[in-house]
Design a protein around this motif. Structure first.
Motif, PDB file in Angstrom:
ATOM      1  N   LEU A  81       0.820  -1.215   0.000  1.00  0.00           N
ATOM      2  CA  LEU A  81       0.000   0.000   0.000  1.00  0.00           C
ATOM      3  C   LEU A  81       0.854   1.265   0.000  1.00  0.00           C
ATOM      4  O   LEU A  81       0.420   2.299  -0.503  1.00  0.00           O
ATOM      5  CB  LEU A  81      -0.928   0.006   1.223  1.00  0.00           C
ATOM      6  CG  LEU A  81      -1.935  -1.134   1.312  1.00  0.00           C
ATOM      7  CD1 LEU A  81      -2.754  -1.014   2.594  1.00  0.00           C
ATOM      8  CD2 LEU A  81      -2.833  -1.172   0.095  1.00  0.00           C
ATOM      9  N   ALA A  82       2.062   1.193   0.545  1.00  0.00           N
ATOM     10  CA  ALA A  82       2.916   2.378   0.622  1.00  0.00           C
ATOM     11  C   ALA A  82       3.382   2.842  -0.750  1.00  0.00           C
ATOM     12  O   ALA A  82       3.738   4.007  -0.923  1.00  0.00           O
ATOM     13  CB  ALA A  82       4.123   2.101   1.513  1.00  0.00           C
ATOM     14  N   LYS A  83       3.355   1.960  -1.728  1.00  0.00           N
ATOM     15  CA  LYS A  83       3.858   2.302  -3.062  1.00  0.00           C
ATOM     16  C   LYS A  83       2.762   2.643  -4.059  1.00  0.00           C
ATOM     17  O   LYS A  83       3.045   2.854  -5.229  1.00  0.00           O
ATOM     18  CB  LYS A  83       4.706   1.152  -3.595  1.00  0.00           C
ATOM     19  CG  LYS A  83       5.956   0.947  -2.770  1.00  0.00           C
ATOM     20  CD  LYS A  83       6.846  -0.118  -3.329  1.00  0.00           C
ATOM     21  CE  LYS A  83       8.101  -0.210  -2.480  1.00  0.00           C
ATOM     22  NZ  LYS A  83       8.912  -1.332  -2.831  1.00  0.00           N
ATOM     23  N   LEU A  84       1.518   2.699  -3.593  1.00  0.00           N
ATOM     24  CA  LEU A  84       0.410   2.979  -4.507  1.00  0.00           C
ATOM     25  C   LEU A  84       0.272   4.475  -4.769  1.00  0.00           C
ATOM     26  O   LEU A  84       0.366   5.289  -3.853  1.00  0.00           O
ATOM     27  CB  LEU A  84      -0.910   2.464  -3.924  1.00  0.00           C
ATOM     28  CG  LEU A  84      -1.040   0.967  -3.712  1.00  0.00           C
ATOM     29  CD1 LEU A  84      -2.400   0.642  -3.135  1.00  0.00           C
ATOM     30  CD2 LEU A  84      -0.822   0.220  -5.017  1.00  0.00           C
ATOM     31  N   GLY A  85       0.018   4.816  -6.032  1.00  0.00           N
ATOM     32  CA  GLY A  85      -0.315   6.189  -6.394  1.00  0.00           C
ATOM     33  C   GLY A  85      -1.813   6.396  -6.266  1.00  0.00           C
ATOM     34  O   GLY A  85      -2.574   5.464  -6.001  1.00  0.00           O
ATOM     35  N   LYS A  86      -2.259   7.629  -6.483  1.00  0.00           N
ATOM     36  CA  LYS A  86      -3.688   7.950  -6.357  1.00  0.00           C
ATOM     37  C   LYS A  86      -4.564   7.080  -7.250  1.00  0.00           C
ATOM     38  O   LYS A  86      -5.601   6.572  -6.826  1.00  0.00           O
ATOM     39  CB  LYS A  86      -3.922   9.428  -6.705  1.00  0.00           C
ATOM     40  CG  LYS A  86      -4.202  10.282  -5.532  1.00  0.00           C
ATOM     41  CD  LYS A  86      -4.582  11.681  -5.972  1.00  0.00           C
ATOM     42  CE  LYS A  86      -5.034  12.448  -4.749  1.00  0.00           C
ATOM     43  NZ  LYS A  86      -5.318  13.825  -5.007  1.00  0.00           N
ATOM     44  N   LYS A  87      -4.157   6.901  -8.493  1.00  0.00           N
ATOM     45  CA  LYS A  87      -4.949   6.090  -9.426  1.00  0.00           C
ATOM     46  C   LYS A  87      -4.991   4.625  -9.017  1.00  0.00           C
ATOM     47  O   LYS A  87      -5.974   3.943  -9.254  1.00  0.00           O
ATOM     48  CB  LYS A  87      -4.396   6.221 -10.847  1.00  0.00           C
ATOM     49  CG  LYS A  87      -4.672   7.546 -11.489  1.00  0.00           C
ATOM     50  CD  LYS A  87      -4.156   7.581 -12.906  1.00  0.00           C
ATOM     51  CE  LYS A  87      -4.422   8.940 -13.531  1.00  0.00           C
ATOM     52  NZ  LYS A  87      -3.895   9.013 -14.901  1.00  0.00           N
ATOM     53  N   PRO A  91      -9.315   1.207  -7.543  1.00  0.00           N
ATOM     54  CA  PRO A  91      -9.948  -0.120  -7.494  1.00  0.00           C
ATOM     55  C   PRO A  91      -9.990  -0.731  -6.087  1.00  0.00           C
ATOM     56  O   PRO A  91     -10.803  -1.598  -5.817  1.00  0.00           O
ATOM     57  CB  PRO A  91      -9.108  -0.976  -8.432  1.00  0.00           C
ATOM     58  CG  PRO A  91      -7.885  -0.207  -8.728  1.00  0.00           C
ATOM     59  CD  PRO A  91      -8.131   1.222  -8.396  1.00  0.00           C
ATOM     60  N   LEU A  92      -9.136  -0.254  -5.183  1.00  0.00           N
ATOM     61  CA  LEU A  92      -9.120  -0.787  -3.820  1.00  0.00           C
ATOM     62  C   LEU A  92     -10.180  -0.154  -2.921  1.00  0.00           C
ATOM     63  O   LEU A  92     -10.427  -0.651  -1.822  1.00  0.00           O
ATOM     64  CB  LEU A  92      -7.740  -0.580  -3.190  1.00  0.00           C
ATOM     65  CG  LEU A  92      -6.610  -1.409  -3.767  1.00  0.00           C
ATOM     66  CD1 LEU A  92      -5.284  -1.033  -3.125  1.00  0.00           C
ATOM     67  CD2 LEU A  92      -6.886  -2.884  -3.597  1.00  0.00           C
ATOM     68  N   ARG A  93     -10.797   0.921  -3.357  1.00  0.00           N
ATOM     69  CA  ARG A  93     -11.788   1.627  -2.530  1.00  0.00           C
ATOM     70  C   ARG A  93     -12.969   0.748  -2.143  1.00  0.00           C
ATOM     71  O   ARG A  93     -13.602   0.978  -1.124  1.00  0.00           O
ATOM     72  CB  ARG A  93     -12.291   2.892  -3.224  1.00  0.00           C
ATOM     73  CG  ARG A  93     -11.233   3.961  -3.381  1.00  0.00           C
ATOM     74  CD  ARG A  93     -10.966   4.641  -2.066  1.00  0.00           C
ATOM     75  NE  ARG A  93      -9.877   5.593  -2.227  1.00  0.00           N
ATOM     76  CZ  ARG A  93      -8.902   5.754  -1.361  1.00  0.00           C
ATOM     77  NH1 ARG A  93      -8.892   5.062  -0.266  1.00  0.00           N
ATOM     78  NH2 ARG A  93      -7.957   6.620  -1.584  1.00  0.00           N
ATOM     79  N   ARG A  94     -13.271  -0.254  -2.954  1.00  0.00           N
ATOM     80  CA  ARG A  94     -14.366  -1.173  -2.604  1.00  0.00           C
ATOM     81  C   ARG A  94     -13.985  -2.063  -1.429  1.00  0.00           C
ATOM     82  O   ARG A  94     -14.834  -2.516  -0.686  1.00  0.00           O
ATOM     83  CB  ARG A  94     -14.717  -2.062  -3.794  1.00  0.00           C
ATOM     84  CG  ARG A  94     -15.354  -1.328  -4.927  1.00  0.00           C
ATOM     85  CD  ARG A  94     -15.724  -2.306  -6.020  1.00  0.00           C
ATOM     86  NE  ARG A  94     -16.189  -1.587  -7.199  1.00  0.00           N
ATOM     87  CZ  ARG A  94     -16.599  -2.184  -8.292  1.00  0.00           C
ATOM     88  NH1 ARG A  94     -16.602  -3.486  -8.367  1.00  0.00           N
ATOM     89  NH2 ARG A  94     -17.009  -1.476  -9.320  1.00  0.00           N
ATOM     90  N   ASP A  95     -12.697  -2.334  -1.275  1.00  0.00           N
ATOM     91  CA  ASP A  95     -12.229  -3.270  -0.259  1.00  0.00           C
ATOM     92  C   ASP A  95     -11.658  -2.613   0.991  1.00  0.00           C
ATOM     93  O   ASP A  95     -11.706  -3.206   2.069  1.00  0.00           O
ATOM     94  CB  ASP A  95     -11.153  -4.185  -0.852  1.00  0.00           C
ATOM     95  CG  ASP A  95     -11.672  -5.016  -2.007  1.00  0.00           C
ATOM     96  OD1 ASP A  95     -12.802  -5.521  -1.894  1.00  0.00           O
ATOM     97  OD2 ASP A  95     -10.952  -5.154  -3.010  1.00  0.00           O
ATOM     98  N   ILE A  96     -11.087  -1.435   0.851  1.00  0.00           N
ATOM     99  CA  ILE A  96     -10.450  -0.755   1.986  1.00  0.00           C
ATOM    100  C   ILE A  96     -11.191   0.546   2.226  1.00  0.00           C
ATOM    101  O   ILE A  96     -11.119   1.467   1.410  1.00  0.00           O
ATOM    102  CB  ILE A  96      -8.960  -0.467   1.705  1.00  0.00           C
ATOM    103  CG1 ILE A  96      -8.219  -1.769   1.438  1.00  0.00           C
ATOM    104  CG2 ILE A  96      -8.343   0.289   2.870  1.00  0.00           C
ATOM    105  CD1 ILE A  96      -6.770  -1.577   1.034  1.00  0.00           C
TER     106      ILE A  96
END
Length: 149
Positions: A81-87, A91-96
């Protein structure tokens, strides 16, 4: 128990820069979260308890991608998760997601309960049409014992 934890957090830290009052002062950081470790297995619930100002919300906001992570390695289903950019977060917003502490600041008092339930469906499930959203909202309201009408 599954082979892989849902969420693995190692040495997570969240820091905020403190304001310098004089230009020659050294830059300082406020350590809101400092080196936390845990695993969260599927089906488990994790409660984070502590005094006001101890970093509970900073931890949750960092793990939900709402605050920058200063250090450490949080992994959701093996994904860093630390390496994820905004975009990458979209797709993770449904899960986190995060449940904010203050319901008065979290919920719009002008919206009905049904409208408040529908908002995440609009944002996270744009493929659903209005009738399907209404059906799902009614099912959720019924499940918790509230009248859909």
């Amino acid at each position: 128990m599954s082979a892989q934890p849902l969420l693995t957090v190692r040495r997570l830290s969240v820091q905020y820069p403190l304001r310098r009052w004089l230009p020659w002062q050294a830059r300082r950081q406020l350590r809101a979260v400092d080196g936390i470790n845990f695993n969260l297995e599927p089906g488990e619930t994790l409660g984070v308890v502590g005094e006001s100002g101890c970093g509970k919300s900073s931890l949750a906001r960092a793990l939900a991608g709402l605050e920058p992570i200063s250090g450490g390695a949080p992994h959701f289903l093996g994904r860093d998760l630390a390496k994820l950019g905004k975009k990458d977060w979209r797709p993770l917003r449904r899960d986190i997601q995060m449940v904010f502490q203050d319901p008065l600041a979290s919920l719009n008092p002008r919206h009905s309960v049904a409208k408040s339930i529908e908002q995440p469906l609009i944002a996270l499930r744009p493929e659903l049409d209005a009738s399907e959203r209404a059906r799902r909202v009614a099912a959720i309201l019924e499940r918790v014992g509230l009248d859909a009408g």
